[in-house]
Design a protein around this motif. Structure first.
Motif, PDB file in Angstrom:
ATOM      1  N   ALA A  82      -8.560  -1.673  -0.983  1.00  0.00           N
ATOM      2  CA  ALA A  82      -8.551  -3.114  -0.722  1.00  0.00           C
ATOM      3  C   ALA A  82      -7.275  -3.489   0.022  1.00  0.00           C
ATOM      4  N   MET A  83      -7.339  -4.600   0.724  1.00  0.00           N
ATOM      5  CA  MET A  83      -6.192  -5.137   1.452  1.00  0.00           C
ATOM      6  C   MET A  83      -6.141  -6.649   1.287  1.00  0.00           C
ATOM      7  N   ARG A  84      -4.919  -7.189   1.321  1.00  0.00           N
ATOM      8  CA  ARG A  84      -4.742  -8.640   1.304  1.00  0.00           C
ATOM      9  C   ARG A  84      -3.477  -9.008   2.055  1.00  0.00           C
ATOM     10  N   MET A  85      -3.493 -10.189   2.640  1.00  0.00           N
ATOM     11  CA  MET A  85      -2.325 -10.696   3.327  1.00  0.00           C
ATOM     12  C   MET A  85      -1.333 -11.263   2.313  1.00  0.00           C
ATOM     13  N   LEU A  86      -0.050 -11.070   2.583  1.00  0.00           N
ATOM     14  CA  LEU A  86       1.012 -11.618   1.747  1.00  0.00           C
ATOM     15  C   LEU A  86       1.601 -12.858   2.406  1.00  0.00           C
ATOM     16  N   ASP A  87       1.943 -13.845   1.607  1.00  0.00           N
ATOM     17  CA  ASP A  87       2.578 -15.052   2.119  1.00  0.00           C
ATOM     18  C   ASP A  87       4.083 -14.926   1.931  1.00  0.00           C
ATOM     19  N   GLY A  90       8.008 -17.208   5.420  1.00  0.00           N
ATOM     20  CA  GLY A  90       9.035 -17.195   6.454  1.00  0.00           C
ATOM     21  C   GLY A  90      10.231 -16.303   6.187  1.00  0.00           C
ATOM     22  N   THR A  91      10.222 -15.542   5.084  1.00  0.00           N
ATOM     23  CA  THR A  91      11.357 -14.681   4.756  1.00  0.00           C
ATOM     24  C   THR A  91      11.071 -13.246   5.194  1.00  0.00           C
ATOM     25  N   LYS A  92      12.071 -12.390   5.093  1.00  0.00           N
ATOM     26  CA  LYS A  92      11.876 -10.958   5.293  1.00  0.00           C
ATOM     27  C   LYS A  92      11.175 -10.386   4.054  1.00  0.00           C
ATOM     28  N   LEU A  93      10.496  -9.267   4.240  1.00  0.00           N
ATOM     29  CA  LEU A  93       9.776  -8.640   3.131  1.00  0.00           C
ATOM     30  C   LEU A  93      10.721  -8.313   1.976  1.00  0.00           C
ATOM     31  N   ALA A  94      11.932  -7.873   2.282  1.00  0.00           N
ATOM     32  CA  ALA A  94      12.892  -7.520   1.233  1.00  0.00           C
ATOM     33  C   ALA A  94      13.143  -8.702   0.307  1.00  0.00           C
ATOM     34  N   GLU A  95      13.353  -9.872   0.855  1.00  0.00           N
ATOM     35  CA  GLU A  95      13.613 -11.050   0.030  1.00  0.00           C
ATOM     36  C   GLU A  95      12.367 -11.440  -0.763  1.00  0.00           C
ATOM     37  N   TYR A  96      11.215 -11.364  -0.124  1.00  0.00           N
ATOM     38  CA  TYR A  96       9.953 -11.681  -0.817  1.00  0.00           C
ATOM     39  C   TYR A  96       9.761 -10.769  -2.026  1.00  0.00           C
ATOM     40  N   GLY A 129       6.996 -11.560   9.317  1.00  0.00           N
ATOM     41  CA  GLY A 129       5.771 -11.966   9.993  1.00  0.00           C
ATOM     42  C   GLY A 129       4.550 -11.815   9.111  1.00  0.00           C
ATOM     43  N   ASP A 130       3.443 -11.390   9.723  1.00  0.00           N
ATOM     44  CA  ASP A 130       2.182 -11.239   9.007  1.00  0.00           C
ATOM     45  C   ASP A 130       2.127  -9.834   8.398  1.00  0.00           C
ATOM     46  N   VAL A 131       2.160  -9.770   7.070  1.00  0.00           N
ATOM     47  CA  VAL A 131       2.221  -8.492   6.368  1.00  0.00           C
ATOM     48  C   VAL A 131       1.007  -8.340   5.471  1.00  0.00           C
ATOM     49  N   CYS A 132       0.381  -7.191   5.549  1.00  0.00           N
ATOM     50  CA  CYS A 132      -0.827  -6.888   4.786  1.00  0.00           C
ATOM     51  C   CYS A 132      -0.495  -5.857   3.708  1.00  0.00           C
ATOM     52  N   ALA A 159      -9.470   1.611   6.913  1.00  0.00           N
ATOM     53  CA  ALA A 159      -8.869   0.391   6.374  1.00  0.00           C
ATOM     54  C   ALA A 159      -7.882  -0.202   7.376  1.00  0.00           C
ATOM     55  N   PHE A 160      -7.103   0.648   8.056  1.00  0.00           N
ATOM     56  CA  PHE A 160      -6.200   0.147   9.084  1.00  0.00           C
ATOM     57  C   PHE A 160      -6.988  -0.570  10.179  1.00  0.00           C
ATOM     58  N   TRP A 161      -8.087   0.047  10.586  1.00  0.00           N
ATOM     59  CA  TRP A 161      -8.923  -0.554  11.635  1.00  0.00           C
ATOM     60  C   TRP A 161      -9.468  -1.910  11.183  1.00  0.00           C
ATOM     61  N   GLN A 162      -9.934  -1.981   9.945  1.00  0.00           N
ATOM     62  CA  GLN A 162     -10.435  -3.251   9.440  1.00  0.00           C
ATOM     63  C   GLN A 162      -9.330  -4.304   9.393  1.00  0.00           C
ATOM     64  N   ALA A 163      -8.127  -3.921   8.981  1.00  0.00           N
ATOM     65  CA  ALA A 163      -7.013  -4.871   8.956  1.00  0.00           C
ATOM     66  C   ALA A 163      -6.722  -5.397  10.360  1.00  0.00           C
ATOM     67  N   MET A 164      -6.761  -4.522  11.350  1.00  0.00           N
ATOM     68  CA  MET A 164      -6.524  -4.966  12.722  1.00  0.00           C
ATOM     69  C   MET A 164      -7.637  -5.894  13.204  1.00  0.00           C
ATOM     70  N   GLN A 165      -8.867  -5.591  12.824  1.00  0.00           N
ATOM     71  CA  GLN A 165      -9.980  -6.443  13.218  1.00  0.00           C
ATOM     72  C   GLN A 165      -9.896  -7.821  12.552  1.00  0.00           C
ATOM     73  N   HIS A 166      -9.494  -7.837  11.297  1.00  0.00           N
ATOM     74  CA  HIS A 166      -9.450  -9.103  10.564  1.00  0.00           C
ATOM     75  C   HIS A 166      -8.240  -9.955  10.938  1.00  0.00           C
ATOM     76  N   TRP A 167      -7.055  -9.326  10.984  1.00  0.00           N
ATOM     77  CA  TRP A 167      -5.825 -10.126  11.070  1.00  0.00           C
ATOM     78  C   TRP A 167      -4.834  -9.682  12.130  1.00  0.00           C
ATOM     79  N   ASP A 168      -4.968  -8.471  12.668  1.00  0.00           N
ATOM     80  CA  ASP A 168      -3.981  -7.928  13.592  1.00  0.00           C
ATOM     81  C   ASP A 168      -2.570  -8.146  13.043  1.00  0.00           C
ATOM     82  N   PRO A 169      -2.269  -7.626  11.835  1.00  0.00           N
ATOM     83  CA  PRO A 169      -0.996  -7.931  11.185  1.00  0.00           C
ATOM     84  C   PRO A 169       0.188  -7.270  11.882  1.00  0.00           C
TER      85      PRO A 169
END
Length: 238
Positions: A82-87, A90-96, A129-132, A159-169
């Motif tokens: 499974a995959m999901r986008m993270l909100d 506006g911060t870097k992943l490290a801070e999130y 940015g947009d992180v999955c 799964a990578f291909w599907q992520a690119m098709q859905h969101w191009d993260p």
């Protein structure tokens, strides 16, 4: 949503579809995680759905998450991920993750969150940015051919291909225990970067922690992997 070019995606999906068909595997993509939870209860009764994909905790739908279920020729479930986008807000992943790593615990164990910790590596400090987030990866142990390392490669790239098709993260990330990483799973799966010492989970009643890596891919990495020909090793999945 940005679709990939032929070179980036369609060549992969054509060759992987042929390999999966030879292996008698059918993949289904879905968005209803209550349905996914029901599928797991029937197919993997000993597996607890991970917190990042729990529909009772998160609002998961076709705009921000999907699951993949694979079935063999008999219709039995033999694969999930499974995959999901993270909100990141506006911060870097490290801070999130410093604030939110407790939302990504290993399932089915009693975690001591006060002793557990997250340590950001240099990659996490750059990622924004947009992180999955990628998880729930499982391939059944029977029949024998489904243990093939090449099959993991095909399913991971799918799964990578599907992520690119859905969101191009901008990035895809995953967490993996040390034992999984040392067995070479990230390389088989297609991940091009790993950071050690990212997570340290302490289980109540135990002194030694469960430690984990963060694996990650950038958009250019994803396109590079998808543009690579599927190897002879992967073709043995059938």
């Amino acid at each position: 949503m940005t679709l990939l070019s032929f070179q980036d995606g369609e060549r992969f999906i054509a060759s992987s579809s042929a390999l999966l068909q030879e292996a008698g595997i059918t993949l289904t993509v879905g968005y209803d995680f209550a349905e996914y939870k029901t599928i797991l209860q029937d197919a993997r009764p000993d597996h607890l759905l991970g917190l990042p994909f729990d529909p009772e905790t998160h609002d998961l739908n076709e705009t921000n998450a999907f699951w993949i279920v694979g079935r063999n020729a008999k219709g039995d479930v033999m694969h999930t991920q499974a995959m999901r986008m993270l909100d990141l807000k506006g911060t870097k992943l490290a801070e999130y993750l410093r604030r939110s790593f407790v939302e990504f615990p290993p399932p089915g164990v009693d975690i001591d969150f006060l002793r557990s910790r997250y340590r950001a590596g240099p990659g996490a400090q750059r990622i924004a940015g947009d992180v999955c987030y990628h998880g729930e990866f499982w391939v059944g142990t029977t029949p024998r051919e489904f243990r093939n390392a090449g099959l993991s490669s095909v399913l991971g790239r799918y799964a990578f291909w599907q992520a690119m098709q859905h969101w191009d993260p901008d990035h895809v990330i995953a967490f993996m225990t040390n034992s999984v990483v040392y067995k070479g799973f990230p390389a088989r799966h297609g991940y091009m970067h790993t950071e050690p010492g990212t997570l340290r989970w302490f289980i109540n009643g135990m002194d030694a922690p469960v430690e984990g890596f963060m694996a990650y891919m950038g958009r250019d990495d994803l396109r590079f992997i998808l543009d690579m020909p599927l190897s002879d090793r992967a073709s043995k999945a059938a």
